[in-house]
Design a protein around this motif. Sequence first.
Motif, mmCIF file in Angstrom:
data_model
loop_
_atom_site.group_PDB
_atom_site.id
_atom_site.type_symbol
_atom_site.label_atom_id
_atom_site.label_comp_id
_atom_site.label_asym_id
_atom_site.label_seq_id
_atom_site.Cartn_x
_atom_site.Cartn_y
_atom_site.Cartn_z
ATOM 1 N N MET A 1 -1.508 14.909 -11.322
ATOM 2 C CA MET A 1 -1.928 14.026 -10.256
ATOM 3 C C MET A 1 -1.876 12.560 -10.695
ATOM 4 O O MET A 1 -1.489 11.708 -9.912
ATOM 5 C CB MET A 1 -3.349 14.425 -9.838
ATOM 6 N N GLN A 2 -2.249 12.278 -11.916
ATOM 7 C CA GLN A 2 -2.236 10.912 -12.416
ATOM 8 C C GLN A 2 -0.824 10.324 -12.354
ATOM 9 O O GLN A 2 -0.634 9.175 -11.970
ATOM 10 C CB GLN A 2 -2.774 10.873 -13.862
ATOM 11 N N ARG A 3 0.172 11.122 -12.696
ATOM 12 C CA ARG A 3 1.561 10.652 -12.686
ATOM 13 C C ARG A 3 1.986 10.276 -11.257
ATOM 14 O O ARG A 3 2.678 9.291 -11.051
ATOM 15 C CB ARG A 3 2.472 11.728 -13.269
ATOM 16 N N VAL A 4 1.547 11.052 -10.284
ATOM 17 C CA VAL A 4 1.870 10.769 -8.882
ATOM 18 C C VAL A 4 1.226 9.452 -8.448
ATOM 19 O O VAL A 4 1.852 8.633 -7.772
ATOM 20 C CB VAL A 4 1.410 11.936 -7.974
ATOM 21 N N ARG A 5 -0.017 9.234 -8.844
ATOM 22 C CA ARG A 5 -0.710 7.983 -8.488
ATOM 23 C C ARG A 5 -0.034 6.777 -9.122
ATOM 24 O O ARG A 5 0.127 5.740 -8.483
ATOM 25 C CB ARG A 5 -2.173 8.032 -8.908
ATOM 26 N N ILE A 6 0.371 6.909 -10.364
ATOM 27 C CA ILE A 6 1.054 5.809 -11.049
ATOM 28 C C ILE A 6 2.391 5.518 -10.375
ATOM 29 O O ILE A 6 2.750 4.361 -10.140
ATOM 30 C CB ILE A 6 1.231 6.130 -12.549
ATOM 31 N N ALA A 7 3.129 6.571 -10.045
ATOM 32 C CA ALA A 7 4.419 6.395 -9.366
ATOM 33 C C ALA A 7 4.233 5.680 -8.027
ATOM 34 O O ALA A 7 5.018 4.797 -7.667
ATOM 35 C CB ALA A 7 5.102 7.748 -9.173
ATOM 36 N N ARG A 8 3.192 6.056 -7.266
ATOM 37 C CA ARG A 8 2.921 5.409 -5.981
ATOM 38 C C ARG A 8 2.600 3.932 -6.191
ATOM 39 O O ARG A 8 3.082 3.060 -5.468
ATOM 40 C CB ARG A 8 1.769 6.116 -5.274
ATOM 41 N N HIS A 9 1.797 3.631 -7.206
ATOM 42 C CA HIS A 9 1.427 2.250 -7.511
ATOM 43 C C HIS A 9 2.669 1.427 -7.826
ATOM 44 O O HIS A 9 2.859 0.336 -7.291
ATOM 45 C CB HIS A 9 0.451 2.241 -8.695
ATOM 46 N N TYR A 10 3.534 1.924 -8.706
ATOM 47 C CA TYR A 10 4.745 1.188 -9.063
ATOM 48 C C TYR A 10 5.671 1.024 -7.866
ATOM 49 O O TYR A 10 6.317 -0.010 -7.698
ATOM 50 C CB TYR A 10 5.477 1.862 -10.214
#
Length: 161
Positions: free
Chosen positions: A1-10
Amino acid sequence: MQRVRIARHYKLCRLLGAEAETLGWEAHQEWEFRTRSGVVRRLDLVLVRGALALVIDVTVRFEFAPDTLAVAERQKVDYYSPYTNQIATKLDGRKVLVFGFPLGARGLWHEGNYKATTVILSRTDSEHTSSSEIVGGGHIPPLPPPNSPNHPPISSTTSSS
């Protein structure tokens, strides 16, 4: 889930930076500087045009309370505002304005984001005096809502997810 949030942020940072570039800004993602105490800080997005630099810190928050996004905006501005002199020095003395840019995790648009978008959409850089004037309302009027006939056109850039 953290990777998805980071990808959305970028992705949000990239979209905002790309849109700003179409308006004549130079966009820098993950731009870094060193504080006086030697700590390296990375800024989400720095937009540079003429004598003005905008520090934009994007955040996506779950809307747990009516003021969640307003609190997030204030936290971002408070976090980076003490470093405006160091940032300005690294950017050849440009005037630095700091903006928090919170978005709701379920798509809520924070009305305070119009402060940053108003500056990004502006034709000249000389009209902006200080981030405290802008953050406090100052002399820059907010943009009308995006569905309003008075809102400036928004380009239709597309991006794959």
